[in-house]
Design a protein around this motif. Structure first.
Motif, PDB file in Angstrom:
ATOM      1  N   UNK A   1       0.856  -1.189   0.000  1.00 13.28           N
ATOM      2  CA  UNK A   1       0.000   0.000   0.000  1.00 13.28           C
ATOM      3  C   UNK A   1       0.890   1.237   0.000  1.00 13.28           C
ATOM      4  N   UNK A   2       0.381   2.340  -0.521  1.00 15.26           N
ATOM      5  CA  UNK A   2       1.124   3.587  -0.516  1.00 15.26           C
ATOM      6  C   UNK A   2       2.175   3.650  -1.605  1.00 15.26           C
ATOM      7  N   UNK A   3       2.930   4.751  -1.591  1.00 18.80           N
ATOM      8  CA  UNK A   3       3.961   4.999  -2.605  1.00 18.80           C
ATOM      9  C   UNK A   3       5.298   5.200  -1.916  1.00 18.80           C
ATOM     10  N   UNK A   4       6.363   4.646  -2.524  1.00 20.73           N
ATOM     11  CA  UNK A   4       7.685   4.647  -1.915  1.00 20.73           C
ATOM     12  C   UNK A   4       8.679   5.423  -2.759  1.00 20.73           C
ATOM     13  N   UNK A   5       9.658   5.995  -2.065  1.00 16.37           N
ATOM     14  CA  UNK A   5      10.817   6.595  -2.712  1.00 16.37           C
ATOM     15  C   UNK A   5      12.054   5.949  -2.103  1.00 16.37           C
ATOM     16  N   UNK A   6      12.980   5.495  -2.954  1.00 16.67           N
ATOM     17  CA  UNK A   6      14.177   4.815  -2.464  1.00 16.67           C
ATOM     18  C   UNK A   6      15.401   5.621  -2.870  1.00 16.67           C
ATOM     19  N   UNK A   7      16.134   6.051  -1.878  1.00 15.14           N
ATOM     20  CA  UNK A   7      17.301   6.909  -2.070  1.00 15.14           C
ATOM     21  C   UNK A   7      18.312   6.269  -3.012  1.00 15.14           C
ATOM     22  N   UNK A   8      18.653   6.992  -4.064  1.00 19.39           N
ATOM     23  CA  UNK A   8      19.717   6.549  -4.955  1.00 19.39           C
ATOM     24  C   UNK A   8      19.342   5.439  -5.888  1.00 19.39           C
ATOM     25  N   UNK A   9      18.066   5.077  -5.957  1.00 24.38           N
ATOM     26  CA  UNK A   9      17.663   3.979  -6.826  1.00 24.38           C
ATOM     27  C   UNK A   9      17.097   4.513  -8.128  1.00 24.38           C
ATOM     28  N   UNK A  10      17.723   4.137  -9.230  1.00 26.38           N
ATOM     29  CA  UNK A  10      17.183   4.458 -10.534  1.00 26.38           C
ATOM     30  C   UNK A  10      16.818   3.163 -11.223  1.00 26.38           C
ATOM     31  N   UNK A  11      15.537   2.870 -11.332  1.00 28.49           N
ATOM     32  CA  UNK A  11      15.100   1.583 -11.869  1.00 28.49           C
ATOM     33  C   UNK A  11      13.839   1.761 -12.673  1.00 28.49           C
ATOM     34  N   UNK A  12      13.651   0.888 -13.666  1.00 24.74           N
ATOM     35  CA  UNK A  12      12.438   0.928 -14.458  1.00 24.74           C
ATOM     36  C   UNK A  12      11.575  -0.298 -14.188  1.00 24.74           C
ATOM     37  N   UNK A  13      11.768  -0.927 -13.029  1.00 24.52           N
ATOM     38  CA  UNK A  13      10.948  -2.080 -12.675  1.00 24.52           C
ATOM     39  C   UNK A  13       9.478  -1.663 -12.596  1.00 24.52           C
ATOM     40  N   UNK A  14       8.554  -2.529 -13.037  1.00 19.45           N
ATOM     41  CA  UNK A  14       7.150  -2.133 -13.129  1.00 19.45           C
ATOM     42  C   UNK A  14       6.408  -2.122 -11.803  1.00 19.45           C
TER      43      UNK A  14
END
Length: 211
Positions: A32-45
């Protein structure tokens, strides 16, 4: 043979709160909710994320809940831990896969194996697992471990409109982009396979302390 720990945690955070992820390698499955991950650049769906090294996970705008799979040298110690299993990994380079398997009512994954260990978490529905020496019924919210080359048959409930689990596996790199299931009984090869597998992360990594 080098030993590692494959683990699963269910973590939560209030809006703006940061949670540290110390695992060597891992993957995030948002609940649930939305996440931000420091330093992660990804195009995972669909909000999934591959993790490598220490990361900081922040809940954006509202409270959030997620599943975090990890592969690490040491066993994690946390109140959020759902399970942790020790695995032997001989290869220096392995494939880490995060995927889902979804069953319509009454569908069967015929007796099979996978060539690498993994943790599964049942997201919804009801699934009966039949190994060669025991049988167990899993319900939504429960997790289990399957060792490499461990025969199992999975029967989805006829009552649930859909049964689905998410899993994190350690596989040979030759299987990148390829199915990992190996049907064991020749009589089952021509039977219908109604379950649908969707891959989200297929990441080749080099494990620490090269062999």
């Amino acid at each position: 043979m080098p030993k590692f720990h494959l683990s699963l945690q269910r973590e939560t955070a209030e809006a703006g709160q940061v949670v540290e992820a110390p695992g060597v390698f891992g993957a995030i499955w948002p609940v649930t909710g939305r996440l931000s991950i420091e330093g992660n650049g990804t195009d995972a769906p669909d909000g999934t994320e591959f993790l490598q090294g220490r990361k900081h996970i922040r809940a954006v705008d509202s409270p959030a809940t997620w599943l975090r799979f990890s592969l690490s040298d040491a066993a994690p110690e946390s109140a959020t831990l759902l399970r942790c299993d020790e695995v032997d990994i001989e290869q220096e380079r392995v494939l880490l896969r995060l995927d889902t398997v979804t069953f319509p009512p009454g569908a069967v994954a015929w007796r099979h194996v996978h060539p690498g260990p993994g943790i599964r978490h049942l997201l919804q529905g009801d699934l009966t697992l039949k190994a060669d020496d025991h049988e167990v019924r899993m319900r939504a919210g429960e997790s289990w471990f399957e060792a490499a080359h461990s025969p199992v048959r999975a029967n989805a409930s006829t009552d649930a409109p859909k049964t689905a689990f998410v899993r994190f596996m350690i596989l040979p790199i030759a299987l990148q982009g390829q199915p990992s299931i190996q049907i064991l009984d020749s009589d089952d090869l021509e039977k219908p396979r109604l379950q649908v597998t969707r891959r989200f992360i297929d990441q080749v990594v080099r494990l620490p302390h090269g062999r």
